[in-house]
Design an enzyme around this catalytic site. Sequence first.
Site, PDB file in Angstrom:
ATOM      1  N   GLY A  41       0.777  -1.236   0.000  1.00  0.00           N
ATOM      2  CA  GLY A  41       0.000   0.000   0.000  1.00  0.00           C
ATOM      3  C   GLY A  41       0.806   1.280   0.000  1.00  0.00           C
ATOM      4  O   GLY A  41       0.237   2.366   0.113  1.00  0.00           O
ATOM      5  N   PRO A  77       4.639  -5.169  -0.962  1.00  0.00           N
ATOM      6  CA  PRO A  77       4.593  -3.964  -1.792  1.00  0.00           C
ATOM      7  C   PRO A  77       4.445  -4.310  -3.271  1.00  0.00           C
ATOM      8  O   PRO A  77       5.045  -5.259  -3.755  1.00  0.00           O
ATOM      9  CB  PRO A  77       5.958  -3.314  -1.534  1.00  0.00           C
ATOM     10  CG  PRO A  77       6.847  -4.444  -1.135  1.00  0.00           C
ATOM     11  CD  PRO A  77       5.984  -5.495  -0.489  1.00  0.00           C
ATOM     12  N   GLY A  78       3.621  -3.553  -3.964  1.00  0.00           N
ATOM     13  CA  GLY A  78       3.479  -3.739  -5.407  1.00  0.00           C
ATOM     14  C   GLY A  78       3.875  -2.460  -6.119  1.00  0.00           C
ATOM     15  O   GLY A  78       4.922  -2.357  -6.754  1.00  0.00           O
ATOM     16  N   ARG A 117      -6.679   4.335 -14.678  1.00  0.00           N
ATOM     17  CA  ARG A 117      -6.624   4.944 -13.341  1.00  0.00           C
ATOM     18  C   ARG A 117      -7.182   6.375 -13.278  1.00  0.00           C
ATOM     19  O   ARG A 117      -7.905   6.706 -12.342  1.00  0.00           O
ATOM     20  CB  ARG A 117      -5.199   4.868 -12.783  1.00  0.00           C
ATOM     21  CG  ARG A 117      -4.694   3.411 -12.670  1.00  0.00           C
ATOM     22  CD  ARG A 117      -3.410   3.260 -11.880  1.00  0.00           C
ATOM     23  NE  ARG A 117      -3.622   3.503 -10.474  1.00  0.00           N
ATOM     24  CZ  ARG A 117      -3.339   4.637  -9.871  1.00  0.00           C
ATOM     25  NH1 ARG A 117      -2.774   5.619 -10.534  1.00  0.00           N
ATOM     26  NH2 ARG A 117      -3.608   4.787  -8.590  1.00  0.00           N
ATOM     27  N   CYS A 126     -14.332   6.376 -27.006  1.00  0.00           N
ATOM     28  CA  CYS A 126     -15.547   7.126 -27.315  1.00  0.00           C
ATOM     29  C   CYS A 126     -16.244   7.615 -26.054  1.00  0.00           C
ATOM     30  O   CYS A 126     -17.439   7.407 -25.884  1.00  0.00           O
ATOM     31  CB  CYS A 126     -16.469   6.249 -28.131  1.00  0.00           C
ATOM     32  SG  CYS A 126     -16.782   4.695 -27.307  1.00  0.00           S
ATOM     33  N   GLU A 127     -15.499   8.210 -25.148  1.00  0.00           N
ATOM     34  CA  GLU A 127     -16.169   8.869 -24.015  1.00  0.00           C
ATOM     35  C   GLU A 127     -15.301   9.978 -23.461  1.00  0.00           C
ATOM     36  O   GLU A 127     -14.062   9.919 -23.550  1.00  0.00           O
ATOM     37  CB  GLU A 127     -16.575   7.873 -22.926  1.00  0.00           C
ATOM     38  CG  GLU A 127     -15.543   6.947 -22.414  1.00  0.00           C
ATOM     39  CD  GLU A 127     -16.174   5.943 -21.447  1.00  0.00           C
ATOM     40  OE1 GLU A 127     -16.452   6.334 -20.310  1.00  0.00           O
ATOM     41  OE2 GLU A 127     -16.379   4.782 -21.837  1.00  0.00           O
TER      42      GLU A 127
END
Length: 478
Positions: free
Chosen positions: A278, A321-322, A368, A399-400
């Site tokens: 985290g 940890p990532g 994200r 398309c947004e």
Amino acid sequence: MQNPTASPFSSPLAPTWLRPPEGDLNRLDGNVWSSTASRTPDGELLLGGVRASELLERFGSPLYVVDEADMRTRAEGAAAAFAEAFRAIGAEVELHYASKAFLSIDIARWMAEAGLGLDVASGGELEVALAAGIEPARIGLHGNNKSRAEIRRAVEAGLGSIIVDSLQEIERIGEVAAELGRVQPVMIRLNAGIHASTHSYLATSHEDQKFGLTFDVARTAAARIRELDSLELLGLHSHIGSSIYEAAGFGAAAEKLMRFRAELLEGGPVPEVNLGGGFGIAYLPSDDAPTLDALARGIAGEVARVCEETGSDMPRITFEPGRAIAGPAGTTLYTVGTTKDVSVPLEGGGAARRRYVAVDGGMSDNIRPALYGSNYCARLANRVSEAAPQLVRVVGKHCESGDIVVHDDYLPEDVAPDDLLAVPATGAYCWSMASHYNYLDRPAVVAVRDGSARTLVRRITIDDLLAADTAWTPEENS
Ligand code: LLP
């Protein structure tokens, strides 16, 4: 929140966190770029000694670039930081890289070579880990809803730990292990009730979310695990959330787990405590992420204090940890396709210009910003420019209108079609959360190191996707 006066080029549309555009817009601010990022004498971005333009010519655009030396060094550095802090209190410590952040077979091997084990959170991640030859005893399997097939694979392979997240799962793992004649080490995932300061989707230790068992339920879980001959209670686990910049939550979780462990020790051994991952990283030059050394020392202090107060022996400590390992090592390269100026009405009257710079990827290669409102920054990658700063929003080709790559940054105003842009700190949770929305390709993952580049995962193209469509008949369509 507007910041109109900071520099002659500041836009009234700029958010307050965005540094005013003073100085050199071509600079690669240290803490957000991977450690080998630099510019050639003619101004091009170099990653791992390879030019951005060469990377895109060879591997296609957009492209995920992993700085191999950076990622390996971060893994080794994290291991050393935690080892030192916990050696000081007489505890053994082990890191498991949280593979959900970014995983390929080679990445798993880099982590093993740096001395880390692996945290996997699905049968798929487990297959990659096993394909990489990771020692099963150094793999932990997570998930709040593991299938029986995933559990069977994990027990058969001899995983070092399965982290249980429900009472039902205890029975399932117990049954599978009994059938296979194994004793499976398990840990109990606790919801320690810590309200971590992060996006609500990334906080995993408050009341109203799906992960972990409360201390009350965990008492029942521990008793049941101890009852079953096919299970061994290895320890307790907590992961309070992700992208956390304040140290306090980690210390508070450590304290709660250590106190609960002291209670459980009355019924038998609890050899290990896993305190999750985290740890936040810098995404913007203005971000201030705590160092792992400082975090590790703080957490070690809590562990030592509770051990002493409760008269407990020192457990083995694990972390997962990532992002802190993968995030800063990754850069995404894009090609600019179009630019467009819009006039945005201002609250007090008048209007300001915002320039939209559209690149050839978007929310399919980095979800994200759309999912969590995450902020990134961007730099020109194929050249430097002395043109005046212009507030831009880098968008994709989906398309947004929420298809945003970089909400707000300043780029030179002469950025034009065919320029290359680099977005740093995309090593974690970008490729791993990528989609094929609008049938876009999933960009390749390329590792750069010492002037050379090689594909870790090839581009997944429309041909791959059509091949999975049962109604596709190549002959008719050729
Ligand atoms: N351990 C467990 C049990 C986890 O669930 C996670 C992340 C980690 C470790 C690693 O956390 P890290 O050190 O990478 O923060 N997709 C989100 C992040 C979700 C994290 C899920 N679990 C994002 O893009 O920010």
